[in-house]
Design a protein around this motif. Structure first.
Motif, PDB file in Angstrom:
ATOM      1  N   LEU A 205      19.152 -27.826  12.417  1.00  0.00           N
ATOM      2  CA  LEU A 205      19.093 -28.204  10.977  1.00  0.00           C
ATOM      3  C   LEU A 205      17.832 -29.093  10.397  1.00  0.00           C
ATOM      4  N   PHE A 206      16.766 -28.574  10.776  1.00  0.00           N
ATOM      5  CA  PHE A 206      15.795 -29.517   9.947  1.00  0.00           C
ATOM      6  C   PHE A 206      15.640 -27.071   9.478  1.00  0.00           C
ATOM      7  N   PHE A 207      15.402 -26.765   9.623  1.00  0.00           N
ATOM      8  CA  PHE A 207      15.623 -25.028   9.179  1.00  0.00           C
ATOM      9  C   PHE A 207      15.999 -25.245   7.798  1.00  0.00           C
ATOM     10  N   ALA A 208      18.085 -25.482   8.043  1.00  0.00           N
ATOM     11  CA  ALA A 208      18.344 -26.363   6.747  1.00  0.00           C
ATOM     12  C   ALA A 208      18.300 -26.763   5.690  1.00  0.00           C
ATOM     13  N   VAL A 209      17.679 -28.272   6.370  1.00  0.00           N
ATOM     14  CA  VAL A 209      17.108 -29.135   5.500  1.00  0.00           C
ATOM     15  C   VAL A 209      15.747 -28.937   4.883  1.00  0.00           C
ATOM     16  N   THR A 210      14.679 -28.081   4.844  1.00  0.00           N
ATOM     17  CA  THR A 210      14.158 -27.571   5.227  1.00  0.00           C
ATOM     18  C   THR A 210      14.153 -26.680   3.801  1.00  0.00           C
ATOM     19  N   LEU A 236      10.378 -34.858   9.281  1.00  0.00           N
ATOM     20  CA  LEU A 236      11.629 -35.010   9.985  1.00  0.00           C
ATOM     21  C   LEU A 236      11.641 -34.577  11.143  1.00  0.00           C
ATOM     22  N   SER A 237      11.037 -33.654  11.544  1.00  0.00           N
ATOM     23  CA  SER A 237      11.136 -33.430  12.878  1.00  0.00           C
ATOM     24  C   SER A 237       9.914 -33.994  14.420  1.00  0.00           C
ATOM     25  N   ALA A 392       8.982 -24.301   9.295  1.00  0.00           N
ATOM     26  CA  ALA A 392       8.298 -22.656   8.276  1.00  0.00           C
ATOM     27  C   ALA A 392       8.224 -20.990   8.333  1.00  0.00           C
ATOM     28  N   ALA A 393       9.592 -21.235   9.214  1.00  0.00           N
ATOM     29  CA  ALA A 393      11.065 -20.534   8.539  1.00  0.00           C
ATOM     30  C   ALA A 393      11.401 -20.251   7.790  1.00  0.00           C
ATOM     31  N   ALA A 394      11.714 -21.169   6.869  1.00  0.00           N
ATOM     32  CA  ALA A 394      12.604 -21.840   5.640  1.00  0.00           C
ATOM     33  C   ALA A 394      11.613 -20.553   4.703  1.00  0.00           C
ATOM     34  N   ALA A 395      10.080 -20.830   4.987  1.00  0.00           N
ATOM     35  CA  ALA A 395       9.597 -20.645   3.829  1.00  0.00           C
ATOM     36  C   ALA A 395       9.698 -19.115   3.383  1.00  0.00           C
TER      37      ALA A 395
END
Length: 485
Positions: A205-210, A236-237, A392-395
Motif C-alpha cells: 500500500l505504501f509503495f502504491a501511495v508513494t 507515513l510508514s 524506495a522501490a517506487a522511485a
C-alpha cells in the motif's frame, strides 16, 4: 555528429594573452568561467543544491538494487553500500566540477547497478563484480582518449541507442515492482500480481501511495518530486509502524525505525574490495559480454545526458559541441573505476543535473556544491534505515517511466527500426537479461536490413557485433560440441 572539446575563449587571466578581464574578478570566477557563461556564484550554489535534492534518492535506491546475494550467497552490508554510494558520488561529482567545469553531477548508475544484479553477481562474487566495474571504466576512458567513442557512437543506429535506454528503463521498473512485492513469481505462469496472486499488506500500500504521489508531483512539475514522494511515503510508514504496531515480519525484513544516533562515522568496509580473475567457471566470452554490457549501460546514456544537459544550459552549439565535453566523458568513464573501487558500482552522469541547470547553473561550481553535499551525507547513513525498501522501490518505477520517453524518437512505421527496437525493449525485462535484449536487437537489425537488400547500410562494426551476439546466444551448444562442459 562530431563532438569536439571546446574551451572558453582565451583570456589574459587564463592564458597570459588576449583581452584583459574586468577588474575585481575572483579566482573562483576566473577558474570556473562564471561571468563568461552569464552566471553568478549565487546561481551556481542554488543550482548545485537543487541538483543534489533531485538525485539524492540514489542513496536509498542503490543499496536496494545491490541487495542481491552473489554466487557465493554473500550480500553487501547496507551501511557500507550507502557510504560507498555517497563517497562515489562525492568524488566523481567534485572531479566533474573541477576538471570538466560543467554543471553535471554523477552517482551510481541505476542501469549499471541493475546490470550487475541481474547478469554479473549470479556468476561472480561481489568483489569480482566490482572488478568488472573497474574494467568497464578503463575501457570507456580508453575509448575517449583514443577517439574510438565517435566511431562506436556513429556505428550503432540511433534507434538502437534509444531502444537500449528504454529497455533498461523497463528492466529498472520491473526491479522496482519486484522489490515492492507488487509482482512475484507465479504458480501458473512466470509472474503474477503479488507473491500470492493478489496484493496484500501495508508495505505494498505504501509503495502504491508513494508511486502515485510522485507521478502527481511530476505532473505538476514540482522540483524534487522523487525525493518528496520518498519522504512522505517514509513518514507515513513510520507513523503506521509506530501507531499500528507493525513488525519486521509485516515489512518483510526490517521495519522503518532508527536504531541509535542519526549521525555516525562512515562505513568504508567495502572500499578496495575488488578482485580481478577467478572467472574460469564462466568463460572468457561471458566475461567479455559482461564488460560490453556494462559499457553499453553506462557509455551511451552518459553521452546523451551530457549533450542534453549541455544544450539545456546553452553551452552546446548547433553541432552539439560544448565546453569540457571530452573531459566530461573522461571523468564519466573514470566514474566506473572509482565506483568499483568504492564498492558502489559504476558512477555515471545523472539526467537530474538538468534540474540544477533550470535554476541557473552553468559551470562546474554547481557540481562542486553538489559533490560537497554528497560528502556531508557520509555521516548520516543511519537515516537511510528509516526508508522502507517498498517506498524506495517506487522511485525505480518512476525512473523507468522517465527512460521510456525515448520512444518518441523512434520511427515505428519503419519495420527495420521498430522490430529491433521492440525486441530490445521487450527482452530485457522479460528475460531479466540486458545483454539478451541488446543482442536480439542487433541481430534483428542486421537481418532485416539484409532482407531489404540494404546490408551495406549496416556497417562493419554492426556485422562484427551481430556475429559476437550469435556466438553468445549459441554459447551452450558450442561448448557442448567442443567438449568444454
Amino acid at each position: 555528429m562530431t563532438q569536439q572539446f571546446l574551451e572558453p575563449k582565451t583570456t589574459a587571466d587564463d592564458a597570459g594573452a588576449g583581452t584583459r578581464q574586468p577588474a575585481g574578478r575572483s579566482w573562483l570566477d576566473r577558474y570556473f568561467h562564471i561571468s563568461d557563461r552569464g552566471s553568478t556564484v549565487a546561481r551556481e550554489v542554488r543550482g548545485g543544491i537543487t541538483t543534489f535534492m533531485a538525485m539524492c534518492y540514489i542513496l536509498l535506491l542503490n543499496p536496494l538494487i545491490l541487495s542481491t546475494p552473489d554466487a557465493e550467497k554473500h550480500t553487501l552490508a547496507s551501511a557500507g553500500v550507502v557510504t560507498a554510494t555517497a563517497f562515489g558520488a562525492a568524488v566523481c561529482t567534485l572531479l566533474m566540477g573541477f576538471i570538466g567545469k560543467v554543471p553535471l553531477a554523477l552517482a551510481a548508475g541505476l542501469n549499471v547497478s541493475a546490470a550487475l544484479t541481474s547478469q554479473v553477481v549470479p556468476y561472480m562474487t561481489w568483489p569480482q563484480a566490482m572488478g568488472m566495474c573497474v574494467l568497464y571504466g578503463v575501457v570507456i576512458m580508453l575509448l575517449v582518449v583514443t577517439g574510438l567513442r565517435e566511431m562506436i557512437m556513429n556505428a550503432i543506429p540511433l534507434a538502437l541507442k534509444h531502444a537500449i535506454t528504454m529497455g533498461i528503463g523497463m528492466f529498472v521498473a520491473l526491479l522496482g515492482l519486484v522489490k515492492a512485492g507488487f509482482v512475484g513469481k507465479g504458480a501458473g505462469g512466470p509472474v503474477q500480481l503479488g507473491p500470492a496472486g493478489e496484493l496484500a499488506g501495508w508495505p505494498v500500500l505504501f509503495f502504491a501511495v508513494t508511486l502515485v504521489l510522485i507521478f502527481m508531483l511530476q505532473a505538476r512539475n514540482v522540483p524534487g518530486a522523487i525525493l518528496i514522494g520518498i519522504v512522505v511515503g517514509t513518514v507515513l510508514s513510520v507513523l503506521a509502524t509506530t501507531l499500528g504496531g507493525l513488525t519486521d515480519k509485516d515489512w518483510g525484513g526490517t521495519s522503518p525505525e532508527l536504531h541509535g544516533s542519526a549521525v555516525t562515522m562512515p562505513d568504508f568496509g567495502l572500499f578496495g574490495h575488488v578482485e580481478f580473475g577467478g572467472w574460469d567457471q564462466i568463460g572468457a566470452i561471458t566475461v567479455g559480454m559482461i564488460v560490453f554490457t556494462l559499457v553499453l549501460a553506462g557509455f551511451f546514456d552518459a553521452m546523451a545526458t551530457i549533450i542534453g544537459v549541455g544544450t539545456e544550459a546553452k553551452l552546446a552549439d548547433d553541432k552539439g559541441r560544448m565546453p569540457g565535453l571530452s573531459k566530461a566523458l573522461f571523468v564519466d568513464g573514470a566514474g566506473g573505476a572509482i565506483g568499483g573501487v568504492a564498492g558502489a558500482s559504476g558512477q555515471t552522469v545523472f539526467i537530474e543535473s538538468a534540474s540544477g541547470v533550470g535554476e541557473g547553473a552553468r559551470t562546474g561550481l554547481s557540481s562542486v556544491v553538489t559533490g560537497l553535499f554528497f560528502a556531508a551525507c557520509l555521516f548520516f547513513t543511519p537515516l537511510t534505515q528509516l526508508v522502507p525498501a517498498q517506498v524506495a522501490a517506487a522511485a525505480l518505477v518512476v525512473i523507468g517511466s522517465m527512460m521510456m520517453s525515448a520512444a518518441k524518437h523512434v520511427d515505428w512505421s519503419d519495420r527495420s527500426v521498430s522490430i529491433p527496437v521492440f525486441l530490445t525493449v521487450a527482452l530485457m525485462p522479460f528475460t531479466y537479461n540486458i545483454t539478451a535484449g541488446v543482442g536480439a536487437g542487433v541481430i534483428a537489425y542486421t537481418a532485416i536490413k539484409t532482407a531489404q537488400g540494404k546490408w551495406r547500410e549496416v556497417g562493419a562494426f554492426m556485422w562484427v557485433l551481430a556475429l559476437i551476439f550469435l556466438v553468445y546466444f549459441s554459447l551452450h551448444p558450442i561448448e557442448n560440441w567442443l567438449g568444454v562442459k
